[in-house]
Design a protein around this motif. Structure first.
Motif, PDB file in Angstrom:
ATOM      1  N   GLU A  57       0.826 -50.347 -21.212  1.00 25.46           N
ATOM      2  CA  GLU A  57       1.190 -50.127 -22.619  1.00 25.46           C
ATOM      3  C   GLU A  57       1.552 -48.673 -22.876  1.00 25.46           C
ATOM      4  O   GLU A  57       2.526 -48.357 -23.572  1.00 25.46           O
ATOM      5  CB  GLU A  57       0.033 -50.563 -23.509  1.00 25.46           C
ATOM      6  CG  GLU A  57       0.392 -50.543 -24.986  1.00 25.46           C
ATOM      7  CD  GLU A  57      -0.753 -51.058 -25.840  1.00 25.46           C
ATOM      8  OE1 GLU A  57      -0.599 -50.980 -27.072  1.00 25.46           O
ATOM      9  OE2 GLU A  57      -1.748 -51.526 -25.293  1.00 25.46           O
ATOM     10  N   ALA A  58       0.759 -47.764 -22.245  1.00 24.10           N
ATOM     11  CA  ALA A  58       1.049 -46.325 -22.418  1.00 24.10           C
ATOM     12  C   ALA A  58       2.397 -45.969 -21.803  1.00 24.10           C
ATOM     13  O   ALA A  58       3.190 -45.201 -22.369  1.00 24.10           O
ATOM     14  CB  ALA A  58      -0.079 -45.492 -21.787  1.00 24.10           C
ATOM     15  N   GLN A  59       2.644 -46.541 -20.626  1.00 24.02           N
ATOM     16  CA  GLN A  59       3.925 -46.276 -19.972  1.00 24.02           C
ATOM     17  C   GLN A  59       5.097 -46.826 -20.805  1.00 24.02           C
ATOM     18  O   GLN A  59       6.152 -46.177 -20.948  1.00 24.02           O
ATOM     19  CB  GLN A  59       3.930 -46.903 -18.576  1.00 24.02           C
ATOM     20  CG  GLN A  59       3.092 -46.147 -17.578  1.00 24.02           C
ATOM     21  CD  GLN A  59       3.123 -46.807 -16.202  1.00 24.02           C
ATOM     22  OE1 GLN A  59       3.749 -47.853 -16.029  1.00 24.02           O
ATOM     23  NE2 GLN A  59       2.455 -46.194 -15.242  1.00 24.02           N
ATOM     24  N   GLU A  60       4.904 -48.019 -21.361  1.00 24.63           N
ATOM     25  CA  GLU A  60       5.959 -48.600 -22.209  1.00 24.63           C
ATOM     26  C   GLU A  60       6.225 -47.724 -23.428  1.00 24.63           C
ATOM     27  O   GLU A  60       7.379 -47.499 -23.818  1.00 24.63           O
ATOM     28  CB  GLU A  60       5.563 -50.013 -22.639  1.00 24.63           C
ATOM     29  CG  GLU A  60       5.692 -51.028 -21.515  1.00 24.63           C
ATOM     30  CD  GLU A  60       5.277 -52.414 -21.955  1.00 24.63           C
ATOM     31  OE1 GLU A  60       4.818 -52.537 -23.118  1.00 24.63           O
ATOM     32  OE2 GLU A  60       5.458 -53.358 -21.173  1.00 24.63           O
ATOM     33  N   GLN A  61       5.137 -47.251 -24.036  1.00 24.57           N
ATOM     34  CA  GLN A  61       5.305 -46.370 -25.207  1.00 24.57           C
ATOM     35  C   GLN A  61       6.059 -45.086 -24.826  1.00 24.57           C
ATOM     36  O   GLN A  61       6.936 -44.624 -25.558  1.00 24.57           O
ATOM     37  CB  GLN A  61       3.941 -46.033 -25.814  1.00 24.57           C
ATOM     38  CG  GLN A  61       3.286 -47.217 -26.530  1.00 24.57           C
ATOM     39  CD  GLN A  61       1.927 -46.866 -27.071  1.00 24.57           C
ATOM     40  OE1 GLN A  61       1.428 -45.744 -26.843  1.00 24.57           O
ATOM     41  NE2 GLN A  61       1.300 -47.826 -27.753  1.00 24.57           N
ATOM     42  N   ALA A  62       5.648 -44.539 -23.636  1.00 26.50           N
ATOM     43  CA  ALA A  62       6.330 -43.308 -23.199  1.00 26.50           C
ATOM     44  C   ALA A  62       7.810 -43.585 -22.938  1.00 26.50           C
ATOM     45  O   ALA A  62       8.692 -42.786 -23.305  1.00 26.50           O
ATOM     46  CB  ALA A  62       5.642 -42.767 -21.941  1.00 26.50           C
ATOM     47  N   MET A  63       8.085 -44.738 -22.299  1.00 29.29           N
ATOM     48  CA  MET A  63       9.473 -45.081 -22.019  1.00 29.29           C
ATOM     49  C   MET A  63      10.259 -45.317 -23.308  1.00 29.29           C
ATOM     50  O   MET A  63      11.413 -44.877 -23.449  1.00 29.29           O
ATOM     51  CB  MET A  63       9.529 -46.332 -21.134  1.00 29.29           C
ATOM     52  CG  MET A  63       9.134 -46.063 -19.685  1.00 29.29           C
ATOM     53  SD  MET A  63       9.095 -47.582 -18.720  1.00 29.29           S
ATOM     54  CE  MET A  63      10.804 -48.003 -18.740  1.00 29.29           C
ATOM     55  N   ASN A  64       9.605 -46.003 -24.243  1.00 25.42           N
ATOM     56  CA  ASN A  64      10.287 -46.235 -25.537  1.00 25.42           C
ATOM     57  C   ASN A  64      10.582 -44.916 -26.262  1.00 25.42           C
ATOM     58  O   ASN A  64      11.655 -44.736 -26.844  1.00 25.42           O
ATOM     59  CB  ASN A  64       9.426 -47.139 -26.427  1.00 25.42           C
ATOM     60  CG  ASN A  64       9.400 -48.575 -25.908  1.00 25.42           C
ATOM     61  OD1 ASN A  64      10.347 -49.014 -25.252  1.00 25.42           O
ATOM     62  ND2 ASN A  64       8.321 -49.290 -26.180  1.00 25.42           N
ATOM     63  N   ALA A  65       9.609 -44.002 -26.186  1.00 23.77           N
ATOM     64  CA  ALA A  65       9.808 -42.681 -26.828  1.00 23.77           C
ATOM     65  C   ALA A  65      10.947 -41.925 -26.153  1.00 23.77           C
ATOM     66  O   ALA A  65      11.790 -41.286 -26.818  1.00 23.77           O
ATOM     67  CB  ALA A  65       8.518 -41.879 -26.782  1.00 23.77           C
ATOM     68  N   ALA A  66      10.962 -42.029 -24.771  1.00 22.45           N
ATOM     69  CA  ALA A  66      12.026 -41.339 -24.040  1.00 22.45           C
ATOM     70  C   ALA A  66      13.392 -41.945 -24.384  1.00 22.45           C
ATOM     71  O   ALA A  66      14.401 -41.219 -24.585  1.00 22.45           O
ATOM     72  CB  ALA A  66      11.773 -41.423 -22.550  1.00 22.45           C
ATOM     73  N   LYS A  67      13.425 -43.292 -24.458  1.00 24.20           N
ATOM     74  CA  LYS A  67      14.689 -43.948 -24.818  1.00 24.20           C
ATOM     75  C   LYS A  67      15.141 -43.568 -26.227  1.00 24.20           C
ATOM     76  O   LYS A  67      16.326 -43.326 -26.492  1.00 24.20           O
ATOM     77  CB  LYS A  67      14.540 -45.462 -24.711  1.00 24.20           C
ATOM     78  CG  LYS A  67      14.598 -45.978 -23.288  1.00 24.20           C
ATOM     79  CD  LYS A  67      14.534 -47.496 -23.283  1.00 24.20           C
ATOM     80  CE  LYS A  67      14.611 -48.033 -21.854  1.00 24.20           C
ATOM     81  NZ  LYS A  67      14.547 -49.518 -21.818  1.00 24.20           N
TER      82      LYS A  67
END
Length: 442
Positions: A57-67
């Motif tokens: 979930e943390a990785q997804e959030q980080a990826m979403n933020a990066a996107k």
């Protein structure tokens, strides 16, 4: 030569204008921003790694933020590119408008030059026609003067011939009268001479008869006398007869001498008279010739003076008439021009007033009143337009004191583009380039 120089100047201006347009095209091409090439989408690499749910979930959030950050950066980049494209398009539109204005100005200048050249050509043709008419008039006056002089000369020759014939006739009559008088005098002298001879003969015959009668009487009376006396008497008679004959001879010689003297005197008088008549005739002829020459010279001088005066008068009258005609024509043309200009000005003023009203209505119709705008606000806007009324630029040159009102006025002008403009290029150039527009909404 002056016309060639004028045309050379217009040619150089047109050449400079075309070179300027070419430079603007090159500058536009050089300053046109290049469109950024679209970036290739990055391939997503999926790594199969086992994480717990929180970590995933943390990785997804980080990826979403990066996107999201990447998308925002991409949007900002696109917005910058669009702004650059809009600026380039605006620059290109400005360059095209400048080009259109330059072409329009060049066309207007070329049209003006053509009109001017046409007017100059018409004026030159007019002047040439006036000069030709003047030369023809002068030639006609010259021919008329020559004809008049010829007629006067012929009339003068006719008068001189008539006078000469009259003079010769009078001289001939005078000579005939002199000859007649001379013949009459000779006849009279001859008749007088014959009469004198006849009278002398009659006197001699009468004397001889008387003497014979006396002799016969004496012989009859004294017949008785002596023969001696008769002889003496005969001798005496013979002596007396001889004496009488000598006396008659002396008388005849004296008479012949007197007649010769009278004849010589008459001949001398006639010769003197003839010489005087010839001299008088020669003097009269010389005098008449001198008078005729003087009169002919005076008449010729008078005719020449009259001809010169007539030519000068005709020339002065022609010049005065031409001057008056030119002045009248110039006055009429000036009046016509003033009338045309007044009519054109009235028409232009009416058209301008109507256009200003339309422009005001169109701009006011495009105006959006700011919420807190006060009543009675107005401002003056300087508008730059193309020939078709398209707004190039607008700026406030006299503010209303309310910045929002001023901005709304500029927005109204831009929204109202294209604005109504006159079809007359000269009026457009005078009043609409640029246009000072007072925005005073009601």
């Amino acid at each position: 030569m002056d016309s060639q120089r004028r045309y050379l100047r217009y040619f150089l201006l047109a050449l400079a204008l075309h070179l300027t347009l070419l430079a603007l095209f090159i500058l536009t091409a050089l300053l046109k921003p290049q469109r950024p090439e679209p970036q290739k989408p990055t391939e997503d690499i999926i790594h199969a790694t086992m994480f717990d749910a929180a970590e995933i979930e943390a990785q997804e959030q980080a990826m979403n933020a990066a996107k999201a950050a990447e998308q925002q950066a991409e949007q900002e980049k696109i917005a910058g590119q669009q702004a650059q494209e809009q600026a380039a398009q605006a620059a290109q539109a400005a360059a095209e408008r400048a080009k259109a204005e330059a072409i329009e100005k060049s066309a207007a200048e070329a049209e003006e030059a053509a009109k001017k050249a046409k007017a100059e050509k018409a004026e030159q043709a007019k002047e040439e026609a006036a000069e030709k008419a003047k030369a023809e008039k002068a030639e006609q006056a010259k021919e008329e003067a020559a004809e008049k002089a010829k007629a006067e000369k012929a009339e003068q020759a006719k008068e001189e011939a008539a006078k000469k014939a009259k003079s010769e006739k009078a001289e001939q009559a005078k000579e005939e009268a002199a000859e007649k008088a001379k013949a009459e005098a000779a006849a009279k002298a001859k008749a007088e001479k014959a009469e004198e001879a006849a009278q002398a003969k009659a006197e001699a015959a009468a004397k001889a008869k008387a003497e014979k009668a006396a002799q016969a009487k004496a012989e009859a009376a004294e017949k008785a006398k002596a023969e001696a006396a008769t002889k003496a008497k005969a001798k005496a008679e013979k002596a007396a007869q001889a004496k009488a004959e000598m006396a008659a001879q002396a008388e005849a010689a004296e008479k012949a001498k007197a007649e010769a003297a009278t004849k010589a005197k008459a001949e001398k008088a006639a010769q003197a008279k003839a010489e005087m008549a010839a001299q008088a005739k020669a003097e009269a002829a010389e005098k008449a010739k001198a008078e005729a020459a003087t009169k002919a010279k005076a008449k010729a001088e008078k005719a020449a003076q009259a001809k010169a005066e007539a030519a000068a008068k005709a020339k002065a009258e022609a010049a005065e008439k031409a001057k008056a005609e030119a002045a009248a024509k110039a006055k009429a043309e000036a009046a016509e021009k003033a009338k045309a200009e007044a009519a054109a000005k009235a028409k232009a003023d009416a058209e301008l007033a109507e256009l200003i009203k339309k422009l005001q209505r169109k701009v006011e119709g495009s105006w959006i009143r700011p919420p807190d705008a006060s009543q009675g606000l107005h401002c003056t806007i300087l508008v730059r337009l193309t020939s078709d009324g398209t707004v190039i630029d607008a700026e406030v040159i006299q503010s209303s004191g309310d910045e929002m009102f001023d901005n709304s006025a500029i927005n109204a002008v831009n929204r109202a583009s294209p604005l109504p403009v006159p079809k007359d290029k000269e009026l457009f150039a005078q009043k609409f380039r640029p246009l000072r527009f007072k925005f005073n909404p009601r």
